[in-house]
Design a protein around this motif. Structure first.
Motif, mmCIF file in Angstrom:
data_model
loop_
_atom_site.group_PDB
_atom_site.id
_atom_site.type_symbol
_atom_site.label_atom_id
_atom_site.label_comp_id
_atom_site.label_asym_id
_atom_site.label_seq_id
_atom_site.Cartn_x
_atom_site.Cartn_y
_atom_site.Cartn_z
ATOM 1 N N LYS A 1 0.841 -1.198 0.000
ATOM 2 C CA LYS A 1 0.000 0.000 0.000
ATOM 3 C C LYS A 1 0.878 1.251 0.000
ATOM 4 C CE LYS A 1 -2.841 -1.212 3.473
ATOM 5 N NZ LYS A 1 -3.990 -1.149 4.387
ATOM 6 N N LEU A 2 1.972 1.186 0.770
ATOM 7 C CA LEU A 2 2.881 2.338 0.825
ATOM 8 C C LEU A 2 3.486 2.595 -0.556
ATOM 9 C CD1 LEU A 2 4.099 4.464 2.625
ATOM 10 C CD2 LEU A 2 5.952 2.897 3.180
ATOM 11 N N MET A 3 3.825 1.508 -1.242
ATOM 12 C CA MET A 3 4.388 1.632 -2.588
ATOM 13 C C MET A 3 3.407 2.359 -3.510
ATOM 14 S SD MET A 3 5.898 -1.592 -4.705
ATOM 15 C CE MET A 3 6.221 -2.619 -3.299
ATOM 16 N N SER A 4 2.160 1.925 -3.470
ATOM 17 C CA SER A 4 1.136 2.543 -4.313
ATOM 18 C C SER A 4 0.949 4.011 -3.932
ATOM 19 C CB SER A 4 -0.175 1.764 -4.147
ATOM 20 O OG SER A 4 -1.254 2.501 -4.613
ATOM 21 N N PHE A 5 0.962 4.274 -2.624
ATOM 22 C CA PHE A 5 0.767 5.634 -2.130
ATOM 23 C C PHE A 5 1.884 6.555 -2.617
ATOM 24 C CE2 PHE A 5 0.961 9.021 1.030
ATOM 25 C CZ PHE A 5 -0.375 9.327 1.217
ATOM 26 N N VAL A 6 3.130 6.070 -2.520
ATOM 27 C CA VAL A 6 4.272 6.903 -2.907
ATOM 28 C C VAL A 6 4.258 7.159 -4.417
ATOM 29 C CG1 VAL A 6 6.786 6.991 -3.032
ATOM 30 C CG2 VAL A 6 5.681 6.226 -0.941
ATOM 31 N N LEU A 7 3.970 6.106 -5.191
ATOM 32 C CA LEU A 7 3.942 6.296 -6.646
ATOM 33 C C LEU A 7 2.863 7.307 -7.045
ATOM 34 C CD1 LEU A 7 4.891 5.569 -9.465
ATOM 35 C CD2 LEU A 7 3.285 3.660 -9.466
ATOM 36 N N ALA A 8 1.654 7.124 -6.490
ATOM 37 C CA ALA A 8 0.561 8.043 -6.832
ATOM 38 C C ALA A 8 0.915 9.469 -6.423
ATOM 39 C CB ALA A 8 -0.729 7.608 -6.144
ATOM 40 N N SER A 9 1.546 9.630 -5.251
ATOM 41 C CA SER A 9 1.889 10.964 -4.771
ATOM 42 C C SER A 9 2.942 11.608 -5.662
ATOM 43 C CB SER A 9 2.405 10.888 -3.338
ATOM 44 O OG SER A 9 1.455 10.266 -2.526
ATOM 45 N N LEU A 10 3.939 10.818 -6.079
ATOM 46 C CA LEU A 10 4.976 11.357 -6.957
ATOM 47 C C LEU A 10 4.382 11.822 -8.283
ATOM 48 C CD1 LEU A 10 8.299 9.335 -6.900
ATOM 49 C CD2 LEU A 10 7.936 11.769 -6.563
ATOM 50 N N LEU A 11 3.464 11.025 -8.836
ATOM 51 C CA LEU A 11 2.820 11.421 -10.086
ATOM 52 C C LEU A 11 2.058 12.723 -9.892
ATOM 53 C CD1 LEU A 11 1.524 7.984 -11.438
ATOM 54 C CD2 LEU A 11 3.448 9.324 -12.272
#
Lengths: 293, 350
Positions: B217-227
């Motif tokens: 979930k953290l991975m998804s959160f970080v990727l979405a936030s970076l985008l």
């Protein structure tokens, strides 16, 4: 010392306001699993009804005029909250995310509609003069509306506790918060109490709206939303679905916000509340309620 | 090959738009190659990409965040402050912004993901609110408080400044949307991507299978936030300044509206939702000041002045009647049938 006392009473007043809003949110969440984004709109509806009624009662003296307007506002706000549940939430039972989405839609649409009709500027409400005066206690000049806020929140807390502990409906609501499927299995239609909980939440938020108009003597379309964000924080810190936890959390948040805004710097109070939320979540992810309940 | 051909063809076709002098009546006020139309289209594409980055969280991982605006605002504000107040060069500022966006997403994501469901939504909302307050408070005179501030345009690449270069901005927005689309597509087809979708469906089961949902979930959160942070930088180029409006909770809620109106958990759905929403929002504002509307009786005219009212109502209707979003409108009939018969739902019979 007198400054500290003033800050404490003001902080308690702010906490009282947060409690009035958060108690409804917390009950609704505990019973139905719905994060009610439309709660801020309940405040807006009551506030604008109050202002509108007052503006129509031109010749009446200020005090009765305000009381009548507040009463009309509370009734309309409560009915509006019940209607939101009946018309928009009820058809989506069991689909929590969709219910949250609908409340988001209501919040945005009603705020936009109010802005379209009455504009985005604040409207002035005439409040009874006594409320703007101060009472002096131990050298501290305390605005009278703070006492009203604290008293109203205490009455609501007491009434809610009495309702939840002493009445049959309160028993159903408490049991529903604990385990909804079990209540249903016992042959009680727990869904009927959903509308009731929404109406109670709308009424409590409406009382907060009346008190807020006393404090600010204005209504504007955005004030509901900004109050509700802090109420959300209070609900999470207090532990979802617990009235006592919510009351404690509201007092803590109100006091922290006031002290930090005065002793550190203005605006820092809001940030320290968010920081407090972070700390509570790291230390105790389910909120404070277990320690207080 | 066919799976890549369709998006690629669309991107190429869109890339040629600024070369067309075609006039599309009703849809756009001016012909396609004019700066006004291109700016509208660029905003639409930007929000299409941003909505898709939000859908990575909400639609693909099942995380309802109310704080996505924070990471977008980091892109806008940090880059603008670095160039304007610290006089850094454009690329230094962009790199620094990406670093800040990444670290902030890791730290705040790690904290907020300790809770799940609605509590997660509220916590992300609270953190975003902290960002909003910070921007309002105007620390060191960097953020310009309520009014915001314009970026020092000498620091921007020369080919992005000025009305004649609007077509370049359009291409940047198009590149952003295409990049988000490609990255999201790659990510959700990768093996963590499959885990994200499994978490959305049933988190407990993922745990039972021996995987740790938290780190995924953290991975998804970080990727979405970076985008989203990248989107913020593109927005800064398009608009040329930072304003508090992009930091608010309402901004995140509009992203939610876009994704749900278009269709959650589908790349095209979120993107088309973002594009349609932005287009409708802009055009409804134009429409409300037009002659045709001012002739209407006030009971019709007043709601039309607030696009958010119309879009909010549309959103509620979509939630009720088209749960898959407008891009899955074919299933409406089936859905209506279900509402009319209103069966006991899974959760309540359980």
């Amino acid at each position: 010392m007198s400054t500290f006392l003033l800050l404490t009473i003001t902080g308690l007043g702010l906490g009282a306001m947060y409690f009035l809003i958060a108690s409804g949110l917390s009950l609704i969440y505990g019973l139905m699993g719905v994060l009610n984004f439309a709660h801020g709109v309940f405040i807006t509806v009551t506030g604008y009804t109050l202002w509108f009624t007052e503006s129509k009662l031109g010749g009446v003296p200020v005090l009765p005029r305000f009381l009548i307007a507040a009463l009309v506002g509370l009734v309309v706000g409560t009915v509006f909250a019940a209607l939101v549940e009946l018309v928009l939430i009820r058809p989506l039972y069991g689909r929590h995310i969709e219910q949250v989405l609908v409340t988001v839609g209501v919040a945005l649409a009603v705020t936009a509609l109010v802005t379209a009709i009455w504009g985005s500027d604040a409207r002035v409400v005439a409040a009874p003069a006594w409320v703007g005066d101060t009472t002096t206690i131990f050298g501290a000049h305390i605005p009278n509306d703070r006492w009203l806020e604290i008293a109203a929140a205490a009455v609501v807390l007491f009434a809610l506790e009495a309702f939840l502990r002493r009445t049959r409906y309160g028993l159903i609501v408490r049991a529903g918060v604990e385990n909804r499927s079990m209540v249903t299995a016992l042959g009680i239609d727990v869904r009927r109490s959903f509308t009731l909980v929404f109406a109670i939440g709308g009424l409590a938020a409406g009382i907060a709206a009346v008190l807020y108009t006393l404090y600010s003597t204005t209504v504007d379309p955005q004030q509901g939303t900004s109050l509700v964000i802090f109420a959300f924080i209070v609900v999470v810190i207090g532990g979802l679905g617990s009235i006592r936890g919510t009351a404690w959390a509201a007092v803590i948040v109100g006091l922290v916000q006031q002290y930090a805004n005065y002793y550190a710097s203005s605006g820092l109070g809001d940030l320290s509340v968010v920081l407090l939320l972070g700390i509570v979540l790291i230390a105790r992810p389910s909120g404070l309620s277990r320690s207080f309940a | 090959v066919k799976r890549f051909a369709v998006p690629a063809a669309i991107v190429v076709a869109l890339a040629f738009l600024p070369k067309l002098t075609v006039d599309i009546p009703y849809l756009f006020q001016e012909s396609l190659n004019t700066p006004g139309t291109l700016e509208l289209l660029a905003l639409c594409l930007l929000f299409g990409g941003l909505a898709l980055s939000y859908d990575l969280l909400f639609g693909f991982t099942g995380l309802l965040s109310f704080g996505h605006a924070l990471y977008f605002a980091v892109g806008v504000y940090v880059a603008a402050i670095a160039m304007t107040s610290w006089h850094w060069s454009f690329w230094q500022s962009v790199l620094f912004t990406a670093l800040v966006g990444f670290l902030l997403a890791v730290v705040l994501g790690a904290v907020s993901l300790r809770v799940s469901g609605i509590a997660f939504a509220m916590v992300t909302l609270a953190f975003a609110q902290a960002g909003s307050i910070l921007a309002l408070k105007d620390p060191y005179g960097w953020t310009g408080g309520e009014e915001g501030f314009g970026v020092d345009y000498h620091k921007l690449p020369a080919w992005t400044v000025g009305i004649l270069n609007t077509k370049h901005l359009y291409w940047i927005a198009l590149a952003y949307a295409a990049a988000v689309f490609a990255i999201v597509r790659f990510a959700i087809n990768s093996s963590p991507g499959h885990v994200w979708q499994a978490i959305r469906e049933n988190e407990l089961r993922v745990q039972v299978l021996g995987l740790k949902p938290y780190s995924y979930k953290l991975m998804s959160f970080v990727l979405a936030s970076l985008l989203a942070t990248a989107g913020g930088v593109v927005y800064l180029l398009l608009v040329g300044g930072a304003s508090t409006e992009v930091t608010t909770a309402s901004f995140t809620l509009t992203l939610l509206l876009m994704v749900v109106i278009g269709g959650t958990g589908s790349r095209w759905g979120a993107m088309i939702g973002g594009i349609l929403y932005t287009y409708a929002n802009q055009r409804l504002s134009d429409l409300s000041s037009s002659h045709a509307v001012s002739q209407l009786p006030s009971i019709l005219r007043t709601p039309l002045q607030q696009p958010l009212f119309i879009l909010g109502v549309l959103f509620i209707l979509v939630v009720f009647f088209v749960p898959g979003g407008l891009t899955r409108i074919g299933q409406v009939g089936l859905r209506l049938d279900r509402i009319l018969r209103r069966p006991a739902t899974r959760e309540e019979t359980a």
